[in-house]
Design a protein around this motif. Structure first.
Motif, mmCIF file in Angstrom:
data_model
loop_
_atom_site.group_PDB
_atom_site.id
_atom_site.type_symbol
_atom_site.label_atom_id
_atom_site.label_comp_id
_atom_site.label_asym_id
_atom_site.label_seq_id
_atom_site.Cartn_x
_atom_site.Cartn_y
_atom_site.Cartn_z
ATOM 1 N N PRO A 15 0.803 -1.236 0.000
ATOM 2 C CA PRO A 15 0.000 0.000 0.000
ATOM 3 C C PRO A 15 0.833 1.283 0.000
ATOM 4 O O PRO A 15 0.489 2.258 -0.658
ATOM 5 N N GLU A 16 1.953 1.278 0.700
ATOM 6 C CA GLU A 16 2.797 2.483 0.747
ATOM 7 C C GLU A 16 3.397 2.791 -0.627
ATOM 8 O O GLU A 16 3.547 3.946 -1.003
ATOM 9 N N ASP A 17 3.747 1.748 -1.375
ATOM 10 C CA ASP A 17 4.277 1.948 -2.728
ATOM 11 C C ASP A 17 3.217 2.543 -3.642
ATOM 12 O O ASP A 17 3.495 3.431 -4.453
ATOM 13 N N MET A 18 1.983 2.039 -3.527
ATOM 14 C CA MET A 18 0.882 2.561 -4.335
ATOM 15 C C MET A 18 0.605 4.016 -3.971
ATOM 16 O O MET A 18 0.391 4.858 -4.835
ATOM 17 N N ARG A 19 0.648 4.322 -2.674
ATOM 18 C CA ARG A 19 0.413 5.693 -2.207
ATOM 19 C C ARG A 19 1.471 6.639 -2.780
ATOM 20 O O ARG A 19 1.159 7.741 -3.215
ATOM 21 N N PRO A 50 -5.241 -11.457 -0.926
ATOM 22 C CA PRO A 50 -6.249 -12.049 -0.029
ATOM 23 C C PRO A 50 -7.636 -11.420 -0.163
ATOM 24 O O PRO A 50 -8.557 -11.820 0.506
ATOM 25 N N GLY A 51 -7.778 -10.412 -1.030
ATOM 26 C CA GLY A 51 -9.085 -9.802 -1.224
ATOM 27 C C GLY A 51 -9.324 -8.582 -0.367
ATOM 28 O O GLY A 51 -10.464 -8.168 -0.175
ATOM 29 N N TYR A 52 -8.269 -7.998 0.177
ATOM 30 C CA TYR A 52 -8.409 -6.778 0.971
ATOM 31 C C TYR A 52 -8.270 -5.550 0.079
ATOM 32 O O TYR A 52 -7.479 -5.553 -0.857
ATOM 33 N N GLY A 53 -9.034 -4.516 0.391
ATOM 34 C CA GLY A 53 -9.033 -3.318 -0.438
ATOM 35 C C GLY A 53 -8.410 -2.125 0.246
ATOM 36 O O GLY A 53 -8.491 -1.990 1.468
ATOM 37 N N TYR A 54 -7.776 -1.265 -0.541
ATOM 38 C CA TYR A 54 -7.204 -0.001 -0.073
ATOM 39 C C TYR A 54 -7.616 1.066 -1.076
ATOM 40 O O TYR A 54 -7.326 0.944 -2.260
ATOM 41 N N PHE A 55 -8.299 2.091 -0.589
ATOM 42 C CA PHE A 55 -8.768 3.146 -1.483
ATOM 43 C C PHE A 55 -7.876 4.371 -1.328
ATOM 44 O O PHE A 55 -7.728 4.908 -0.235
ATOM 45 N N PHE A 56 -7.273 4.801 -2.436
ATOM 46 C CA PHE A 56 -6.397 5.971 -2.430
ATOM 47 C C PHE A 56 -7.088 7.084 -3.198
ATOM 48 O O PHE A 56 -7.230 7.007 -4.414
#
Length: 135
Positions: A3-7, A97-103
């Protein structure tokens, strides 16, 4: 991708240090996105200039949290800063695993993206961040 890389890719690269200036492109959205920008270290707690606190790691009386010493500086803005993304509200990143992160795209003023972000993030943080629960 973590997630930090995507952010970093979407929002920009955070820089820490003394007397750093927050990117004007990021700072101009503080009126609507201030809580998000501060919480993620994109702008300091107050003002446009960041600062470094004197820290003694072995002394418990010093605050080791360093709030306010990071920001996105000019030239380090991410993909969302490009005008081509004006009408993109954000990216929902689903890991294996199917977890979501919305940026969210805090750079754009084309829609009320802040309200959309709060609706989605509240569902992820309070209830669940499993993809099936976001639908």
């Amino acid at each position: 991708m973590e997630p930090e890389d995507m952010r970093q890719l979407l929002h920009g690269t955070k820089t820490g240090g003394q007397d750093q200036e927050v990117s004007a492109m990021v700072y101009q959205h503080r009126n609507v996105w201030g809580d998000y920008l501060r919480d993620n270290g994109y702008i300091p707690e107050s003002g446009r200039t960041t600062y470094s606190k004197a820290v003694e790691p072995d002394d418990p009386k010093f605050d080791l949290k360093h709030e306010g010493d990071a920001c996105i500086c000019s030239g380090d803005e991410g993909l969302f800063a490009d005008r081509k993304f004006d009408r993109v509200a954000g990216v929902l990143f689903i890991d294996k695993p199917g977890y979501g992160y919305f940026f969210p795209n805090f750079y754009s003023e084309k829609m009320n993206f802040h309200q959309l972000y709060r609706s989605v993030s509240q569902n992820m943080e309070v209830r669940s961040n499993k993809f099936k629960d976001l639908l």
